[in-house]
Design an enzyme around this catalytic site. Sequence first.
Site, PDB file in Angstrom:
ATOM      1  N   CYS A 114       5.035  -0.647   1.348  1.00 52.89           N
ATOM      2  CA  CYS A 114       4.292  -1.897   1.282  1.00 52.89           C
ATOM      3  C   CYS A 114       5.147  -3.128   1.560  1.00 52.89           C
ATOM      4  O   CYS A 114       4.616  -4.213   1.768  1.00 52.89           O
ATOM      5  CB  CYS A 114       3.610  -2.025  -0.075  1.00 52.89           C
ATOM      6  SG  CYS A 114       2.511  -0.630  -0.456  1.00 52.89           S
ATOM      7  N   HIS A 124       2.292  -9.009  -1.189  1.00 55.42           N
ATOM      8  CA  HIS A 124       1.598  -7.762  -0.897  1.00 55.42           C
ATOM      9  C   HIS A 124       0.365  -7.665  -1.783  1.00 55.42           C
ATOM     10  O   HIS A 124       0.426  -7.921  -2.994  1.00 55.42           O
ATOM     11  CB  HIS A 124       2.536  -6.577  -1.149  1.00 55.42           C
ATOM     12  CG  HIS A 124       1.839  -5.262  -1.236  1.00 55.42           C
ATOM     13  ND1 HIS A 124       0.948  -4.831  -0.272  1.00 55.42           N
ATOM     14  CD2 HIS A 124       1.884  -4.284  -2.187  1.00 55.42           C
ATOM     15  CE1 HIS A 124       0.480  -3.639  -0.622  1.00 55.42           C
ATOM     16  NE2 HIS A 124       1.029  -3.298  -1.772  1.00 55.42           N
ATOM     17  N   ASN A 137      -5.915  -2.459  -0.685  1.00 47.45           N
ATOM     18  CA  ASN A 137      -4.459  -2.384  -0.519  1.00 47.45           C
ATOM     19  C   ASN A 137      -4.170  -1.682   0.801  1.00 47.45           C
ATOM     20  O   ASN A 137      -4.337  -0.467   0.911  1.00 47.45           O
ATOM     21  CB  ASN A 137      -3.852  -1.627  -1.703  1.00 47.45           C
ATOM     22  CG  ASN A 137      -2.340  -1.507  -1.624  1.00 47.45           C
ATOM     23  OD1 ASN A 137      -1.749  -1.600  -0.552  1.00 47.45           O
ATOM     24  ND2 ASN A 137      -1.720  -1.263  -2.765  1.00 47.45           N
TER      25      ASN A 137
END
Length: 330
Positions: free
Chosen positions: A121, A255, A286
Amino acid sequence: MTIRASVPRPGARIAAVGGYRPGRKVGNEEIGVRINVSPQWMERRSGIRTRRFATAEESVITMAVEAGRTALARCGTDAADLDLVLLATTSFTEQVPAAAPRVAQMLGASLAGAVDLDAACSGFCYALAQANGLVRAGEADSVLVIGSERMSDLVDPEDPDTAFLFADGAGAAVVLPGDVPGFGPVVWGAEGARHQLVVCGPPAAARPSGPSRPVLRMSGLELYRWATTCLPGIARQAVETAGVRLGDIAAFIPHQANIRIVDALASAISFRPDTVVARTITDSGNTSAASIPLAMEELLTSKAVSSGDLALLLGFGAGLAYAAQVVVLP
């Protein structure tokens, strides 16, 4: 004999960003049926209401191409002039060959270098920092940085801990030379001793309907504690090393892991009240390495932020790798 070195430049900048979101919207109701929880529970736990899942025709490669094409068009850069394509992805399931050379070829960047980068990520921030360094060092004139993910390929659709969190998409940025620095120094690192908090491996428990492929498993509570305890200091360090003040930051683009983490980070870092905080996870889920460029593009296209504003980017995830940097928005 003395080797001739490349000629350094005074700066590099993000010239444009682009994004690609799969067409299929998936609401909490659809996910809830599989994992036996309510839509309201999922929204309270993560902030997510809807997310995008790729179809069979939307691969890591094709989504990366579309995001890259949009970014290139927005700054008027010809793909044939690119020196390098950096593709941040953790969900490309083919080990060899990498995805980036195919992305470059499909874009028309047939002479560009191309390589995949897997920092989960935080991958987009890692790749962005490398693009900045290469352009400033005079090693490249133009770099296309892409984060592209099909996280739905890595998730057990019946796992109540992960099935509602992850989603698909791609975001891209074109990095070109600048007369002044458009990036602050990157503050990055990894806590490999905690790598077990996010892993992709065999399903934890076999069941007749379960996937046989590797799936994501994560320790959500421990990740939350690590992120909210360790990352605020990293973020403040990135602002300090950039030589600016926290009050100069117009946007915080972390993020998009979980709305509770985003809100806790924003509170702990103590931005000024009018600083824009990206919370695009609500309708995107996500998307791992794609989440920061997608959020950046959404803030720009919605005019929540303006060209020339300073933004603090903060990537973090499996590894446990993290990277923070102040950038000038295109």
